[in-house]
Design an enzyme around this catalytic site. Structure first.
Site, mmCIF file in Angstrom:
data_model
loop_
_atom_site.group_PDB
_atom_site.id
_atom_site.type_symbol
_atom_site.label_atom_id
_atom_site.label_comp_id
_atom_site.label_asym_id
_atom_site.label_seq_id
_atom_site.Cartn_x
_atom_site.Cartn_y
_atom_site.Cartn_z
ATOM 1 N N HIS A 67 -6.378 3.438 -3.426
ATOM 2 C CA HIS A 67 -7.781 3.090 -3.686
ATOM 3 C C HIS A 67 -8.751 4.203 -3.280
ATOM 4 C CE1 HIS A 67 -7.776 1.432 0.578
ATOM 5 N NE2 HIS A 67 -8.941 2.036 0.572
ATOM 6 N N ASP A 106 -0.539 0.288 -2.831
ATOM 7 C CA ASP A 106 -1.768 0.979 -2.455
ATOM 8 C C ASP A 106 -1.476 2.348 -1.847
ATOM 9 O OD1 ASP A 106 -4.476 1.401 -2.267
ATOM 10 O OD2 ASP A 106 -4.708 0.321 -0.373
ATOM 11 N N SER A 140 -9.342 4.747 5.622
ATOM 12 C CA SER A 140 -8.258 4.460 4.682
ATOM 13 C C SER A 140 -7.491 5.719 4.317
ATOM 14 C CB SER A 140 -8.817 3.829 3.400
ATOM 15 O OG SER A 140 -9.157 2.487 3.631
#
Length: 335
Positions: free
Chosen positions: A139, A169, A278
């Site tokens: 993402h 992911d 992230s």
């Protein structure tokens, strides 16, 4: 002819009857010869444990680690060394300290800036090869038309997406014209336990190289994240306040995850994570990467100052999931 043959066909003994060739009498003053004693029979060598273990050791050299369990069973030794979690990246003088982990691992963590039609995103990544292969979250780079990476020493590179796996992911990107980079050591997330101390390194809110610490709060948490490229912009312009949406325990956090989602098992940590973490690293106290930080709850919309910032609910993709997916990512998967 001077020779004559007997009827039996043998030659005549010319010395027959000649006393000088008769058997000599035994001298009674000579000692008798020693009695004959037969040599003892050779005993059969026993093939005991030493010989057996030697054979096992030869087999071990031939076929590698698969014989370790066999040797363990033969010797009664119930300790099998781990080749990953026992790796000490941190110098012994700083072992077990947050500062030691930060100093050893920070050079392997990067900041990632990605631009796309949906906006821009900022995340983090982990260097896994000296020529610039980097693991991050899907993402963070999903749908990106341009990717810029900044290393811990301030150098900037452009990068291309090698492969993506939206179901986990995960994404693999590669720096252009990079060499001699400091690589991270990938550990073994199967050996992680609740209560283990951990360190997180990333670029929350664009603050490169931020270090936080905490513990493993739980294992095997079911975390659901969006696979939609339009929601793949962490710190996106005007998008959910710049926070990555995810679901946990039947509830949605940081906005609507949309209709296209994927669920994976995650490590839960109370180490402070914020937008921009992230794709960064969750690290054990030996300096091994045990997870890729991927989702966090942040009450950014709350009016109370006590509720602002990280509230200790962060999630990371176990590193064993990453290692199992690495060949697929390198092969150029774009699902």
């Amino acid at each position: 002819m001077t020779e004559s043959l007997r009827d039996s066909g043998e030659y005549e003994n010319p010395y027959q009857g000649d006393q000088q060739y008769a058997t000599a009498p035994v001298n009674p003053e000579w000692p008798p010869p020693p009695a004959y004693t037969p040599a003892p029979a050779l005993k059969k060598r026993k093939r005991g444990p030493v010989a057996l273990l030697a054979a096992v050791a030869i087999v071990a050299a031939a076929i590698g680690g698969g014989t370790a369990y066999g040797i363990q069973e033969l010797t009664g030794n119930d300790t099998v060394a781990s080749s990953s979690t026992s790796t000490n990246v941190v110098p012994s003088s700083q072992k077990g300290t947050v500062s030691g982990v930060a100093k050893a691992v920070s050079p392997s963590i990067v900041e990632i800036s990605a631009d796309s039609n949906a906006g821009s995103s900022t995340g983090s990544g982990v260097i896994i090869t000296s020529d610039g292969e980097i693991i991050t979250n899907n993402h963070v780079v999903s749908g990106a038309s341009q990717i810029k990476v900044t290393t811990d020493d301030g150098k900037s590179y452009t990068a291309k997406v090698v492969g993506t796996d939206s179901k986990k992911d995960l994404a693999l990107i590669k720096l252009e014209n990079a060499s001699g980079l400091k690589t991270a050591t990938l550990g073994d997330s199967a050996g992680v336990g609740v209560g283990d101390q951990v360190v997180a390194i990333g670029s929350p809110e664009g603050l490169t190289g931020t270090v936080t610490s905490g513990i493993i709060s739980a294992l095997d948490r079911d975390v659901t994240v969006s696979t939609n490229e339009s929601q793949g912009q962490e710190q996106g312009q005007g998008q959910q306040g710049g926070e990555w949406p995810f679901e946990f325990g039947g509830r949605e956090f940081n906005g609507d995850t949309g209709s296209d989602t994927t669920t994976y098992k995650a490590l839960q940590t109370d180490a402070s994570l914020n937008p921009g973490n992230s794709g960064g690293a969750l690290i054990d106290m030996n300096g091994n990467i045990i997870g890729i930080n991927s989702a966090m709850y942040s009450a950014a919309g709350a009016s109370s100052s006590a509720a602002a910032g990280s509230v200790g609910l962060g999630f990371a993709i176990p590193i064993n999931t990453v290692k199992a997916d690495l060949a697929t990512l390198r092969a150029g998967s774009t699902d």
